[in-house]
Design a protein around this motif. Sequence first.
Motif, mmCIF file in Angstrom:
data_model
loop_
_atom_site.group_PDB
_atom_site.id
_atom_site.type_symbol
_atom_site.label_atom_id
_atom_site.label_comp_id
_atom_site.label_asym_id
_atom_site.label_seq_id
_atom_site.Cartn_x
_atom_site.Cartn_y
_atom_site.Cartn_z
ATOM 1 N N ALA A 78 0.859 -1.186 0.000
ATOM 2 C CA ALA A 78 0.000 0.000 0.000
ATOM 3 C C ALA A 78 0.891 1.231 0.000
ATOM 4 O O ALA A 78 2.042 1.174 0.436
ATOM 5 C CB ALA A 78 -0.913 0.019 1.225
ATOM 6 N N ALA A 79 0.385 2.296 -0.509
ATOM 7 C CA ALA A 79 1.107 3.572 -0.437
ATOM 8 C C ALA A 79 0.900 4.175 0.947
ATOM 9 O O ALA A 79 -0.063 3.848 1.650
ATOM 10 C CB ALA A 79 0.594 4.519 -1.511
ATOM 11 N N VAL A 80 1.821 5.045 1.348
ATOM 12 C CA VAL A 80 1.710 5.715 2.644
ATOM 13 C C VAL A 80 1.795 7.217 2.406
ATOM 14 O O VAL A 80 2.742 7.703 1.777
ATOM 15 C CB VAL A 80 2.836 5.283 3.608
ATOM 16 C CG1 VAL A 80 2.673 5.966 4.964
ATOM 17 C CG2 VAL A 80 2.851 3.760 3.761
ATOM 18 N N LEU A 81 0.795 7.918 2.895
ATOM 19 C CA LEU A 81 0.761 9.375 2.752
ATOM 20 C C LEU A 81 0.937 10.031 4.114
ATOM 21 O O LEU A 81 0.416 9.534 5.115
ATOM 22 C CB LEU A 81 -0.584 9.821 2.161
ATOM 23 C CG LEU A 81 -0.910 9.342 0.754
ATOM 24 C CD1 LEU A 81 -2.300 9.815 0.348
ATOM 25 C CD2 LEU A 81 0.129 9.867 -0.234
ATOM 26 N N ALA A 82 1.624 11.149 4.135
ATOM 27 C CA ALA A 82 1.751 11.917 5.370
ATOM 28 C C ALA A 82 0.411 12.592 5.676
ATOM 29 O O ALA A 82 -0.261 13.058 4.760
ATOM 30 C CB ALA A 82 2.842 12.969 5.212
ATOM 31 N N PRO A 83 0.015 12.628 6.955
ATOM 32 C CA PRO A 83 -1.239 13.307 7.296
ATOM 33 C C PRO A 83 -1.091 14.817 7.153
ATOM 34 O O PRO A 83 0.015 15.347 7.250
ATOM 35 C CB PRO A 83 -1.467 12.917 8.758
ATOM 36 C CG PRO A 83 -0.105 12.597 9.276
ATOM 37 C CD PRO A 83 0.703 12.094 8.122
ATOM 38 N N THR A 84 -2.204 15.483 6.891
ATOM 39 C CA THR A 84 -2.135 16.933 6.701
ATOM 40 C C THR A 84 -3.010 17.704 7.680
ATOM 41 O O THR A 84 -2.868 18.909 7.807
ATOM 42 C CB THR A 84 -2.606 17.325 5.289
ATOM 43 O OG1 THR A 84 -4.002 17.016 5.176
ATOM 44 C CG2 THR A 84 -1.827 16.614 4.219
ATOM 45 N N GLY A 85 -3.942 17.063 8.322
ATOM 46 C CA GLY A 85 -4.831 17.772 9.233
ATOM 47 C C GLY A 85 -6.049 18.375 8.561
ATOM 48 O O GLY A 85 -6.936 18.897 9.219
ATOM 49 N N ARG A 86 -6.099 18.308 7.247
ATOM 50 C CA ARG A 86 -7.265 18.827 6.511
ATOM 51 C C ARG A 86 -8.247 17.691 6.222
ATOM 52 O O ARG A 86 -7.826 16.544 6.081
ATOM 53 C CB ARG A 86 -6.814 19.419 5.168
ATOM 54 C CG ARG A 86 -5.935 20.649 5.300
ATOM 55 C CD ARG A 86 -6.766 21.897 5.004
ATOM 56 N NE ARG A 86 -6.025 23.109 5.333
ATOM 57 C CZ ARG A 86 -5.234 23.748 4.485
ATOM 58 N NH1 ARG A 86 -5.068 23.286 3.260
ATOM 59 N NH2 ARG A 86 -4.619 24.840 4.855
ATOM 60 N N PRO A 87 -9.547 18.020 6.052
ATOM 61 C CA PRO A 87 -10.486 16.979 5.607
ATOM 62 C C PRO A 87 -10.038 16.390 4.270
ATOM 63 O O PRO A 87 -9.648 17.127 3.359
ATOM 64 C CB PRO A 87 -11.805 17.750 5.450
ATOM 65 C CG PRO A 87 -11.670 18.928 6.352
ATOM 66 C CD PRO A 87 -10.218 19.303 6.325
ATOM 67 N N GLN A 88 -10.077 15.073 4.210
ATOM 68 C CA GLN A 88 -9.610 14.374 3.011
ATOM 69 C C GLN A 88 -10.784 14.066 2.086
ATOM 70 O O GLN A 88 -11.844 13.644 2.536
ATOM 71 C CB GLN A 88 -8.911 13.070 3.410
ATOM 72 C CG GLN A 88 -7.676 13.285 4.267
ATOM 73 C CD GLN A 88 -6.568 13.979 3.495
ATOM 74 O OE1 GLN A 88 -6.080 13.456 2.497
ATOM 75 N NE2 GLN A 88 -6.174 15.163 3.944
#
Length: 305
Positions: free
Chosen positions: A29-39
Amino acid sequence: MSGEFSFIHWLRERTPDTPRVLVGPGDDAAVLAPTGRPQLVTVDMVMEGTDFHLAEVGARAAGRKAMAVNLSDMAAMAGVPTAAVVSVALPQNNGRALGEELDLGLREMADAFGVAIIGGDTNSWNGPLVISVTVLGEATERGPVLRSGAQVGDWILVTGPLGGSIRGRHLTFTPRVKEALHLHAAAELHALIDISDGLAADLNHIREESRCGAVLYAEAIPFSADGVALSRSSGKSALQHALGDGEDFELIAAVSPVDGERLIREQPVQGITLTKIGECVGTGLWLEQDGVRSKLEPAGWIHQL
Ligand SMILES: [Mg+2]
């Protein structure tokens, strides 16, 4: 497709480094850094024979369209697209060449909007080309714009001329991602949708979700040159093409009359002309022409004309 060819492996080598993507294609799976914004997440599938004719347009145009329709949905939320995953069913015959052409089109569109293709799945089968793209994005500080916020009295604006996309624009359109973000920054958007099914049908989606009615002013709707050209041989008017043809991928926005008046006067969004084409009313879907208001079917079929 040759057994050794791995579309994903090939994709992996072509995926640029971006800080958001902690792990790109190649793992489970890919891994994305969290951003704190609604996805935001949207998915759309395009199929040979339904959404494009491969023999006529080629895989590159098909790939471009598959990515662009998803970006248009992200625009319709006033979201910022960030990443995409792509699933492809390749026809067995000539699969590798098709896959590479397809990737050119997918990537051309993704790159133009800073979207990283972070993974996917490739299968081959004894069937036509099918492409499913999932685009991830995030809301701006102002939040996503839904279909459900239109209010009675709102002005209905459109971002460009409509009709006749079948002449080629359904493949070559630029999704209104940047324009949606500019518009969202310039005014409070009550509701927003992209025109995929057709003006009447998509306005009807806003109307239903917002639990209100809407009237379109026939004389105000901008016709595309394609719709006008088609009307010479199609047996339909340019108005009918503008109302009923799908895949214009322009945006319909509902805004307050105060914001609407200002947006029309100032035209703050570079590259497009905002046009007032109607208003939200109490109930029903209507077309007003020569001062006469008649019921408009969501399919764009016009009664009493
Ligand atoms: Mg849509």
